[in-house]
Write a protein that holds these residues in place. Sequence first.
Motif, PDB file in Angstrom:
ATOM      1  N   ALA A  89       0.786  -1.241   0.000  1.00 46.57           N
ATOM      2  CA  ALA A  89       0.000   0.000   0.000  1.00 46.57           C
ATOM      3  C   ALA A  89       0.812   1.283   0.000  1.00 46.57           C
ATOM      4  O   ALA A  89       0.297   2.337  -0.354  1.00 46.57           O
ATOM      5  N   SER A  90       2.059   1.233   0.405  1.00 47.24           N
ATOM      6  CA  SER A  90       2.880   2.451   0.483  1.00 47.24           C
ATOM      7  C   SER A  90       4.346   2.049   0.556  1.00 47.24           C
ATOM      8  O   SER A  90       4.672   0.875   0.809  1.00 47.24           O
ATOM      9  N   GLY A  91       5.205   3.047   0.363  1.00 53.71           N
ATOM     10  CA  GLY A  91       6.632   2.770   0.524  1.00 53.71           C
ATOM     11  C   GLY A  91       6.939   2.377   1.948  1.00 53.71           C
ATOM     12  O   GLY A  91       7.781   1.512   2.220  1.00 53.71           O
ATOM     13  N   GLN A  92       6.242   3.032   2.876  1.00 54.96           N
ATOM     14  CA  GLN A  92       6.451   2.734   4.292  1.00 54.96           C
ATOM     15  C   GLN A  92       6.140   1.262   4.570  1.00 54.96           C
ATOM     16  O   GLN A  92       6.868   0.577   5.293  1.00 54.96           O
ATOM     17  N   ALA A  93       5.048   0.781   3.982  1.00 58.72           N
ATOM     18  CA  ALA A  93       4.674  -0.634   4.163  1.00 58.72           C
ATOM     19  C   ALA A  93       5.704  -1.550   3.518  1.00 58.72           C
ATOM     20  O   ALA A  93       6.017  -2.620   4.052  1.00 58.72           O
ATOM     21  N   ALA A 162      20.258   9.216  -0.646  1.00 55.94           N
ATOM     22  CA  ALA A 162      19.459   9.459   0.560  1.00 55.94           C
ATOM     23  C   ALA A 162      18.594  10.709   0.416  1.00 55.94           C
ATOM     24  O   ALA A 162      18.968  11.681  -0.235  1.00 55.94           O
ATOM     25  N   ASN A 163      17.464  10.661   1.026  1.00 61.31           N
ATOM     26  CA  ASN A 163      16.514  11.752   1.119  1.00 61.31           C
ATOM     27  C   ASN A 163      16.708  12.404   2.484  1.00 61.31           C
ATOM     28  O   ASN A 163      16.572  11.715   3.491  1.00 61.31           O
ATOM     29  N   PRO A 164      17.041  13.695   2.595  1.00 63.56           N
ATOM     30  CA  PRO A 164      16.985  14.742   1.574  1.00 63.56           C
ATOM     31  C   PRO A 164      18.347  15.254   1.075  1.00 63.56           C
ATOM     32  O   PRO A 164      18.375  16.087   0.179  1.00 63.56           O
ATOM     33  N   ILE A 187      18.165  -2.214  -0.201  1.00 64.81           N
ATOM     34  CA  ILE A 187      18.354  -0.821  -0.613  1.00 64.81           C
ATOM     35  C   ILE A 187      17.004  -0.203  -0.956  1.00 64.81           C
ATOM     36  O   ILE A 187      16.224  -0.759  -1.736  1.00 64.81           O
ATOM     37  N   ASP A 188      16.758   0.970  -0.357  1.00 64.10           N
ATOM     38  CA  ASP A 188      15.608   1.781  -0.738  1.00 64.10           C
ATOM     39  C   ASP A 188      16.047   2.615  -1.947  1.00 64.10           C
ATOM     40  O   ASP A 188      16.904   3.497  -1.822  1.00 64.10           O
ATOM     41  N   ASN A 189      15.472   2.312  -3.115  1.00 64.43           N
ATOM     42  CA  ASN A 189      15.883   2.977  -4.363  1.00 64.43           C
ATOM     43  C   ASN A 189      14.846   3.997  -4.835  1.00 64.43           C
ATOM     44  O   ASN A 189      14.727   4.285  -6.014  1.00 64.43           O
ATOM     45  N   HIS A 209      10.897   0.331  -2.908  1.00 62.90           N
ATOM     46  CA  HIS A 209      10.508   1.613  -3.474  1.00 62.90           C
ATOM     47  C   HIS A 209       9.287   2.160  -2.764  1.00 62.90           C
ATOM     48  O   HIS A 209       8.346   1.410  -2.508  1.00 62.90           O
ATOM     49  N   SER A 210       9.296   3.477  -2.567  1.00 63.69           N
ATOM     50  CA  SER A 210       8.030   4.161  -2.425  1.00 63.69           C
ATOM     51  C   SER A 210       7.596   4.456  -3.859  1.00 63.69           C
ATOM     52  O   SER A 210       8.155   5.345  -4.517  1.00 63.69           O
ATOM     53  N   ALA A 211       6.617   3.685  -4.350  1.00 67.60           N
ATOM     54  CA  ALA A 211       6.128   3.879  -5.726  1.00 67.60           C
ATOM     55  C   ALA A 211       5.317   5.158  -5.846  1.00 67.60           C
ATOM     56  O   ALA A 211       4.969   5.597  -6.941  1.00 67.60           O
ATOM     57  N   THR A 212       5.021   5.748  -4.686  1.00 66.00           N
ATOM     58  CA  THR A 212       4.327   7.032  -4.616  1.00 66.00           C
ATOM     59  C   THR A 212       5.098   8.129  -5.349  1.00 66.00           C
ATOM     60  O   THR A 212       4.501   9.113  -5.793  1.00 66.00           O
ATOM     61  N   LYS A 213       6.415   7.961  -5.441  1.00 67.38           N
ATOM     62  CA  LYS A 213       7.292   9.050  -5.916  1.00 67.38           C
ATOM     63  C   LYS A 213       7.532   8.932  -7.430  1.00 67.38           C
ATOM     64  O   LYS A 213       6.616   9.106  -8.203  1.00 67.38           O
ATOM     65  N   PHE A 214       8.760   8.599  -7.824  1.00 64.53           N
ATOM     66  CA  PHE A 214       9.099   8.651  -9.251  1.00 64.53           C
ATOM     67  C   PHE A 214       8.384   7.587 -10.075  1.00 64.53           C
ATOM     68  O   PHE A 214       8.075   7.826 -11.237  1.00 64.53           O
TER      69      PHE A 214
END
Length: 442
Positions: A89-93, A162-164, A187-189, A209-214
């Motif tokens: 459901a989310s990158g966090q998940a 890394a973010n940010p 790895i979080d890509n 991935h947080s697919a929410t982003k790119f």
Amino acid sequence: MTASADPGSTAFATRQIQAGYLPGTPQNSAVPPIYQTAAFQFASLADAADLFALRKAGNLYSRNASPTQQVLEDRVTALEGGVSAVAVASGQAAVAVTLLALAGRGGHIVAADQLYGGTVDLLQETFDDFGIPVTFVNQDDADAWRAAIRPDTRVLFAESVANPIAQVLDIRLVADIAHEAGVPLVIDNTVGTPYLVRPGEHGADFVVHSATKFLSGHGTSLGGVVVDQGTFDFGAEPQRWPQFTAPYARFGELVLWERFGIGFAFGALVKSKYVHDLGPSLSPFNAWQILQGIETLDLRVARQSATALTIAEHLAQHPKVAAVHHPGLTGNPWNALAQRYLPRGVPSVFSFDLAGDIDGDEDPAAHARAARVIDNLTVVRLIANIGDARSMVAHPASMTHSHLSPAQRAAAGISLNTIRFSAGLEDPADLVADLNQALALL
Ligand code: PLP
């Protein structure tokens, strides 16, 4: 969760449009359909029993999997060069279920200091509540990674970029350290994107991935994906990984490692236990939205990267800006790693520090300075997101990283003067003009 339908011989731009879907239903829809259904009808009771016992793969209930989600999983698998994937459901998940599955019962995690703030919240609070210990290390310090590993360590975790602050990870170095210790590297890509860097090619075993982003790129939908690169052999030291190698009472003493094997057992555990039990399922509609975004991933990312570099170069010579944290700039400490890992371009999420002294951890004058610039932007929007079509800023110290202690923020490279910038698809000249007029107010 099956291997990609992609033939494997096509280029990235072809895969991002075609992988995972071949028309073939009676309707032959050219675009993957949205299977907006909570559940699936079984052919017979025997069929249902086989699906419930994992004796057979197939659609059962949309909490575990759905055909639209399957297309997304196969497409991201193809883009990352992996073997299988699980979408949630989310990158966090995605981060949570991945690390829960690998840590098992109380296994220890070593994670980078330089992480998205929500991930830090998850690791240091919720995982602590669950009895999963986490040690944070400076991701640039190889000795710190090695020193943090304990006999009960089960996974190393970092972001590719890394973010940010956009520190670029030496993925190969950390992968080698993980493998020497017999544990996988995750790895979080999210910021890196599979167009710019594929961590699996540098030794990472799982890519989240947080697919929410790119991947989405439109900012309409939350989603997350974890890709199994098919490289980590849980059978090499079976006693360390009972979640994969011991009989699983829930499924009639089935051994996931024997039934699914390398590249697939991880996803089977994530879906049948963690997503099934905790419920962070991806809606078919969101899966479909993310698929629409992926079709233009390379075009967007290339343009956003170019725009971000233009803006970073402009800000670097601006008198009201003290520092620009963009690894594409010569002189940036991660420039050499960017050249090695990001030959196609540096991600479009970076930060810059406003000029001005900071007096203490919560200096109101520094907050006011950041607010003056941010609140006067008109083209660039104040939004807690990255990677969509709009250019966005955030103030990490009072937003995404506000739960971190001042020491943790400093370790991540964030100060009260730091503003995060995510370049969108607008005309770069409009973005530069907008930043100029807001900075002129300082
Ligand atoms: N990982 C990174 C690097 C992120 O930037 C974010 C969100 O900002 C997440 C994970 C969490 O993703 P989501 O917001 O989709 O839950």
